[in-house]
Motif scaffolding. Structure first.
Motif, short mmCIF file in Angstrom:
data_model
loop_
_atom_site.label_atom_id
_atom_site.label_comp_id
_atom_site.label_asym_id
_atom_site.label_seq_id
_atom_site.Cartn_x
_atom_site.Cartn_y
_atom_site.Cartn_z
N ARG A 105 0.71 -1.08 0.04
CA ARG A 105 -0.19 -0.06 -0.06
C ARG A 105 0.89 1.44 0.01
NH1 ARG A 105 -2.90 0.15 5.15
NH2 ARG A 105 -1.10 1.41 5.54
N GLN A 106 1.81 1.05 0.64
CA GLN A 106 2.85 2.31 0.95
C GLN A 106 3.62 2.59 -0.47
OE1 GLN A 106 5.73 1.48 3.94
NE2 GLN A 106 4.86 3.38 4.96
N GLN A 107 3.94 1.56 -1.17
CA GLN A 107 4.68 1.63 -2.30
C GLN A 107 4.00 2.35 -3.32
OE1 GLN A 107 6.23 -2.30 -2.82
NE2 GLN A 107 8.13 -1.89 -1.92
N SER A 108 2.57 1.62 -3.39
CA SER A 108 1.59 2.27 -4.43
C SER A 108 1.21 3.58 -4.13
CB SER A 108 0.28 1.17 -4.49
OG SER A 108 -0.84 1.91 -4.46
N ALA A 109 0.99 4.23 -2.90
CA ALA A 109 0.73 5.46 -2.69
C ALA A 109 1.90 6.33 -3.15
CB ALA A 109 0.34 5.70 -1.23
N GLU A 110 3.14 5.65 -2.98
CA GLU A 110 4.38 6.70 -3.39
C GLU A 110 4.64 6.74 -4.84
OE1 GLU A 110 7.82 5.08 -1.44
OE2 GLU A 110 7.14 5.72 0.66
N LEU B 235 1.75 11.56 -10.00
CA LEU B 235 1.08 13.16 -9.56
C LEU B 235 1.76 14.10 -10.20
CD1 LEU B 235 -1.20 14.80 -9.26
CD2 LEU B 235 -0.82 14.66 -6.67
N LEU B 236 3.03 14.22 -9.42
CA LEU B 236 3.88 15.32 -9.60
C LEU B 236 4.69 15.34 -10.98
CD1 LEU B 236 5.68 17.67 -8.38
CD2 LEU B 236 7.29 15.76 -7.61
N GLN B 237 4.79 14.29 -11.50
CA GLN B 237 5.12 14.36 -13.04
C GLN B 237 4.28 14.68 -14.07
OE1 GLN B 237 6.18 9.94 -13.01
NE2 GLN B 237 8.31 10.31 -12.83
N THR B 238 2.98 14.34 -13.85
CA THR B 238 1.66 14.83 -14.60
C THR B 238 1.73 16.35 -14.42
OG1 THR B 238 0.92 12.83 -13.98
CG2 THR B 238 -0.55 14.61 -15.02
N VAL B 239 1.96 16.88 -13.23
CA VAL B 239 1.80 18.29 -13.02
C VAL B 239 3.16 19.25 -13.66
CG1 VAL B 239 1.97 20.02 -11.27
CG2 VAL B 239 0.66 18.33 -10.99
N ARG B 240 4.17 18.16 -13.52
CA ARG B 240 5.19 18.86 -14.31
C ARG B 240 5.22 18.83 -16.03
NH1 ARG B 240 9.92 16.27 -10.73
NH2 ARG B 240 10.18 18.08 -9.24
N ALA B 241 4.53 18.07 -16.31
CA ALA B 241 4.24 17.94 -17.96
C ALA B 241 3.30 18.98 -18.13
CB ALA B 241 3.58 16.52 -18.20
N MET B 242 2.15 19.25 -17.32
CA MET B 242 1.16 20.47 -17.59
C MET B 242 2.02 21.62 -17.58
SD MET B 242 -1.71 19.24 -14.98
CE MET B 242 -3.00 20.58 -15.28
N SER B 243 3.09 21.79 -16.64
CA SER B 243 3.70 23.02 -16.52
C SER B 243 4.63 23.29 -17.59
CB SER B 243 4.83 22.76 -15.10
OG SER B 243 5.36 23.78 -15.01
#
Ligand SMILES: [Fe+2]
Length: 340
Positions: A135-140, A146-154
Motif C-alpha cells: 500500500r505504501q509503495q503504491s501510494a508513493e 501526480l508530480l510528473q503529470t503536474v510537471r508535464a502540464m507546467s
C-alpha cells in the motif's frame, strides 16, 4: 492452510529469558514450518540481522540492553521490512496494544496458547506487513506520477511561451524554500510546489502575442492577461488534489491590501499558500528577463517586496524570502525542492 512445500519461515526470536525461549522453540517445532534463530539481546539481534534476513521477528520488549516501546523502534530501524510480533506478559497486555499502535503487526501473551497460535499469529503478521508495504509503495508511486503529470502540464504552457520558460519551476523552488523557512509541513510544501508549478496555467488561454509583446499593453489586452488566474483555477477545479491548488492559482495575484486581482481579496481571505506564491512569483519575475524589459536583478526584486511588506505582501513570507535569498542567493531557483 500453509503450503507444506513452502520454504520454512525464517523467524528471529529476541528473548533473554532462556525458559521462555525454550518453550517457544518447542511449541514451534511441534507446529512446524519455521526456521528459528534466537538472540538474547538487541546487540545480538543486530549482529544476526547484519548477515541474515528475517521473515518475521518475535520480540520481547524488556531485554538487557533495551526496554519498553523503544525496543520496537530499534528493531524497526534494524529490519524495517520484517513484521514484528511482540511478546508481553499476562499483566501488561496494554503494552501489546501500544506496540501495535507503534507499528508492530501483532502481539502474543507469554504462556497463553500453543504452537499453532504462535504460528498463525506470525503468518498473519507477515501477510499484514506485506499488504502495508504494498500500500505504501503504491501510494508513493501515485504521488510520483501526480508530480510528473503536474510537471508535464507546467512544460506544456512553457513550450508555448518560451519567454517564461522555467518561470513556474523557478517560482516553485523559491516558494517551497520560503514555505520551509516558515516551518510548513512536508505535505503542505508538496501542495505549494504543485500549485506553483502550474500557477500560470491559465495563460494557455491568452494569445501568445499578448504575453511576449514589448511595451505596455492596452487595458483590454491586460484584462485578457489578468483572466489567466481565474482560467487556470477553472482548469484544475475538477481535479481532487489533496491541497487547495485551484485557490492557490486563483489567488496568486491577490494582494494583502485588496489591490490585486481577480477578486480583490484582502488579508486572511487569501490562503497562506497563495500569499507565499505571490512573493515567490514577483521576486522571480522581477529578477529575470522578460520580453518587454531586461532582467531588473535581485536587488530590485527584494526592494519591491520589502517596500510593500504588509501592504501588498505577507510580512512573514517576505521575511522568509529575504532569509532564503540571503542564504542561498539565486541558486534557490534552481534547486529541485522536492523529489519525484
Ligand atoms: Fe501569474
Amino acid at each position: 492452510m500453509r503450503d507444506p512445500n513452502a520454504p520454512p519461515i525464517r523467524l528471529l526470536m529476541v528473548e533473554d529469558n532462556p525458559g521462555d525461549a525454550r518453550l517457544v522453540r518447542a511449541l514451534l517445532a511441534e507446529a512446524g514450518g519455521f526456521e528459528l534463530s534466537c538472540a538474547e539481546t538487541m546487540a545480538q539481534a543486530r549482529d544476526w540481522l547484519a548477515d541474515n534476513a528475517a521473515d518475521a521477528v518475535l520480540l520481547d520488549l524488556s531485554l538487557p540492553d533495551s526496554h519498553g516501546l523503544e525496543t520496537i523502534d530499534r528493531m524497526r530501524g534494524l529490519a524495517p521490512l520484517a513484521p514484528v510480533v511482540v511478546f508481553t506478559g499476562l499483566a501488561d497486555e496494554d503494552v501489546g496494544v501500544a506496540a501495535v499502535k507503534r507499528g508492530c503487526q501483532d502481539y502474543l501473551v507469554k504462556g497463553v496458547g500453543d504452537g499453532h497460535l504462535i504460528s498463525r499469529t506470525v503468518l498473519y503478521a507477515i501477510e499484514r506487513k506485506a499488504l502495508e508495504v504494498e500500500r505504501q509503495q503504491s501510494a508513493e508511486r501515485m504521488k510520483k506520477v501526480l508530480l510528473q503529470t503536474v510537471r508535464a502540464m507546467s512544460l506544456t504552457l512553457e513550450m508555448r511561451d518560451p519567454y517564461t520558460a522555467g518561470h513556474q519551476r523557478r517560482v516553485a523552488n523559491l516558494a517551497v524554500a520560503i514555505g520551509r523557512a516558515m516551518g510548513w509541513s512536508e505535505h503542505t510544501l508538496e501542495g505549494l510546489q504543485t500549485g506553483a508549478l502550474i500557477h500560470d496555467l491559465g495563460k494557455i488561454n491568452v494569445p501568445s502575442d499578448f504575453l511576449s509583446r514589448p511595451g505596455k499593453l492596452s487595458d483590454a489586452a491586460f484584462g485578457v492577461v489578468k483572466s489567466h488566474a481565474a482560467v487556470g483555477a477553472e482548469i484544475v477545479d475538477g481535479i481532487d488534489f489533496p491541497w487547495p491548488v485551484a485557490d492557490m492559482i486563483r489567488q496568486h495575484h491577490e494582494r494583502l491590501d485588496g489591490s490585486g486581482y481577480p477578486l480583490g481579496l484582502a488579508g486572511d481571505a487569501i490562503i497562506p499558500e497563495a500569499r507565499v506564491l505571490a512573493v515567490a512569483d514577483v521576486v522571480e519575475a522581477i529578477s529575470s528577463h522578460r520580453p518587454y524589459r531586461p532582467a531588473l536583478g535581485m536587488d530590485v526584486a527584494l526592494a519591491e517586496i520589502r517596500d510593500h511588506r504588509g501592504s501588498r505582501y505577507d510580512p512573514q513570507a517576505v521575511e522568509c524570502c529575504e532569509k532564503v535569498i540571503a542564504l542561498e542567493g539565486e541558486a534557490v531557483f534552481g534547486v529541485a525542492a522536492l523529489g519525484g
